[in-house]
Design a protein around this motif. Structure first.
Motif, PDB file in Angstrom:
ATOM      1  N   ASP A   1      85.114   4.130  12.375  1.00  0.00           N
ATOM      2  CA  ASP A   1      86.540   4.434  12.196  1.00  0.00           C
ATOM      3  C   ASP A   1      87.234   3.472  11.232  1.00  0.00           C
ATOM      4  O   ASP A   1      88.355   3.001  11.475  1.00  0.00           O
ATOM      5  N   ALA A   2      86.591   3.201  10.107  1.00  0.00           N
ATOM      6  CA  ALA A   2      87.130   2.231   9.152  1.00  0.00           C
ATOM      7  C   ALA A   2      88.441   2.709   8.519  1.00  0.00           C
ATOM      8  O   ALA A   2      89.260   1.881   8.101  1.00  0.00           O
ATOM      9  N   ASP A   3      88.648   4.006   8.456  1.00  0.00           N
ATOM     10  CA  ASP A   3      89.840   4.543   7.801  1.00  0.00           C
ATOM     11  C   ASP A   3      91.009   4.765   8.760  1.00  0.00           C
ATOM     12  O   ASP A   3      92.061   5.261   8.345  1.00  0.00           O
ATOM     13  N   MET A   4      90.832   4.428  10.022  1.00  0.00           N
ATOM     14  CA  MET A   4      91.900   4.633  10.994  1.00  0.00           C
ATOM     15  C   MET A   4      92.946   3.526  10.865  1.00  0.00           C
ATOM     16  O   MET A   4      92.637   2.350  11.022  1.00  0.00           O
ATOM     17  N   ILE A   5      94.193   3.898  10.568  1.00  0.00           N
ATOM     18  CA  ILE A   5      95.262   2.917  10.388  1.00  0.00           C
ATOM     19  C   ILE A   5      96.474   3.292  11.228  1.00  0.00           C
ATOM     20  O   ILE A   5      96.647   4.459  11.620  1.00  0.00           O
ATOM     21  N   SER A   6      97.316   2.324  11.497  1.00  0.00           N
ATOM     22  CA  SER A   6      98.535   2.564  12.275  1.00  0.00           C
ATOM     23  C   SER A   6      99.601   3.241  11.429  1.00  0.00           C
ATOM     24  O   SER A   6      99.695   3.023  10.215  1.00  0.00           O
ATOM     25  N   VAL A   7     100.411   4.046  12.087  1.00  0.00           N
ATOM     26  CA  VAL A   7     101.590   4.642  11.461  1.00  0.00           C
ATOM     27  C   VAL A   7     102.811   4.119  12.222  1.00  0.00           C
ATOM     28  O   VAL A   7     102.700   3.210  13.029  1.00  0.00           O
ATOM     29  N   ASP A   8     103.953   4.703  11.955  1.00  0.00           N
ATOM     30  CA  ASP A   8     105.185   4.260  12.597  1.00  0.00           C
ATOM     31  C   ASP A   8     105.737   5.404  13.453  1.00  0.00           C
ATOM     32  O   ASP A   8     106.688   6.078  13.063  1.00  0.00           O
ATOM     33  N   PRO A   9     105.140   5.649  14.627  1.00  0.00           N
ATOM     34  CA  PRO A   9     105.507   6.840  15.415  1.00  0.00           C
ATOM     35  C   PRO A   9     106.938   6.838  15.929  1.00  0.00           C
ATOM     36  O   PRO A   9     107.501   7.898  16.185  1.00  0.00           O
TER      37      PRO A   9
END
Length: 297
Positions: free
Chosen positions: A91-99
């Motif tokens: 899951d190297a491309d999994m990043i946080s967003v601003d929900p």
């Protein structure tokens, strides 16, 4: 005479070279000051001694003077523990967003990515330790103080599920300032999610080793960090739920100086062992080897 005795001390002292000492200093022109390249030297956060950064890295970032274990980036720890060129990241491309559209959160995430060189506060994957396969999750304090948001909880949960599917032991290296409050309840839910995933791992009879590093606090310490079949900590690592000041204000008592350190928690039954960083890889390899022999029997 009295003027000379009470002359104000200089803030800095200059040590002349041997060449300057051998000649007439009064006749010598002023020499330019040497500029020390940034990153060449590292100051110990505990004893204040200054070491060459390269020599410190060879010593696994353990101060040779006082033994203080400095914090490691997630990728540095992976290189230190796993066999060379055996790590495969999940899951190297999994990043946080601003929900929740929290003010300033999106820009802070960008800043943390640039500062730490990571996309999140945890790196997960599998590899080998002394030739034995294992799934690992390694947290990094230099990304948002290792705070646990939705992505951290999701990546750790997926790593646990990979361990279940592949029938492999799991090792989690924890370091955290607690829940990432910019994500509010979504962050706090990760405590329950990771704990439930570990319960499924336990039902399958698979090994989970928790390695606690400095510092590990808040929601991480209240969930997966303290749920290991075997719980290890590095020397001097601080871990607990609430901080010293909060506890002292609540109970209105002075706490011991070594409160919440690895050694204090080992003495009070919260740990199985305290292991020096230089011995950690071999210790983990021995534990994995013992587990694999048991499984074959």
């Amino acid at each position: 005479m009295f003027k000379d005795l009470f002359q104000k001390k200089r803030k800095y002292a200059t040590i002349p070279s041997e060449r300057a000492l051998s000649g007439d200093q009064a006749d010598m022109p002023d020499r330019p000051k040497r500029e020390i390249p940034e990153g060449l030297m590292t100051k110990c956060g505990k004893c204040g001694s200054i070491q060459y950064s390269k020599e410190l890295e060879k010593n696994l970032k353990v101060c040779p003077v006082c033994g203080y274990h400095m914090r490691l980036n997630a990728m540095d720890r992976i290189r230190m523990v796993l066999d060379e060129d055996t790590f495969t990241e999940y899951d190297a491309d999994m990043i946080s967003v601003d929900p929740l559209d929290f003010p300033g959160y999106a820009s802070k995430l960008e800043q943390q990515t640039l500062k730490a060189g990571l996309r999140e506060a945890v790196v997960t994957g599998d590899g080998l330790i002394h030739g034995l396969p294992v799934v690992v999750a390694v947290m990094s304090f230099d990304f948002f103080t290792g705070s646990m948001g939705s992505v951290v909880g999701e990546k750790i949960t997926r790593a646990i599920e990979q361990a279940i599917d592949k029938r492999l032991p799991l090792i989690i290296f924890s370091t955290s300032g607690g829940a990432r409050m910019q994500e509010s309840i979504l962050s706090l839910m990760q405590m329950a999610k990771t704990s439930a995933a570990l319960a499924r791992l336990d039902e399958q009879g698979l090994l989970y080793i928790s390695v606690i590093t400095d510092p590990t606090t808040g929601g991480v310490s209240a969930s997966f960090a303290m749920l290991g079949d075997i719980i290890i900590a590095e020397p001097g690592a601080v871990f607990g739920f609430a901080g010293r000041i909060v506890i002292e204000q609540t109970i209105r008592q002075k706490l011991p100086d070594d409160f919440q350190t690895s050694e204090f928690n080992l003495q009070h039954g919260q740990l199985d062992m305290v292991v020096h960083r230089k011995e950690l890889r071999d210790t983990l390899g021995q534990l994995l080897d013992l587990h694999s022999v048991k499984g074959e029997e």
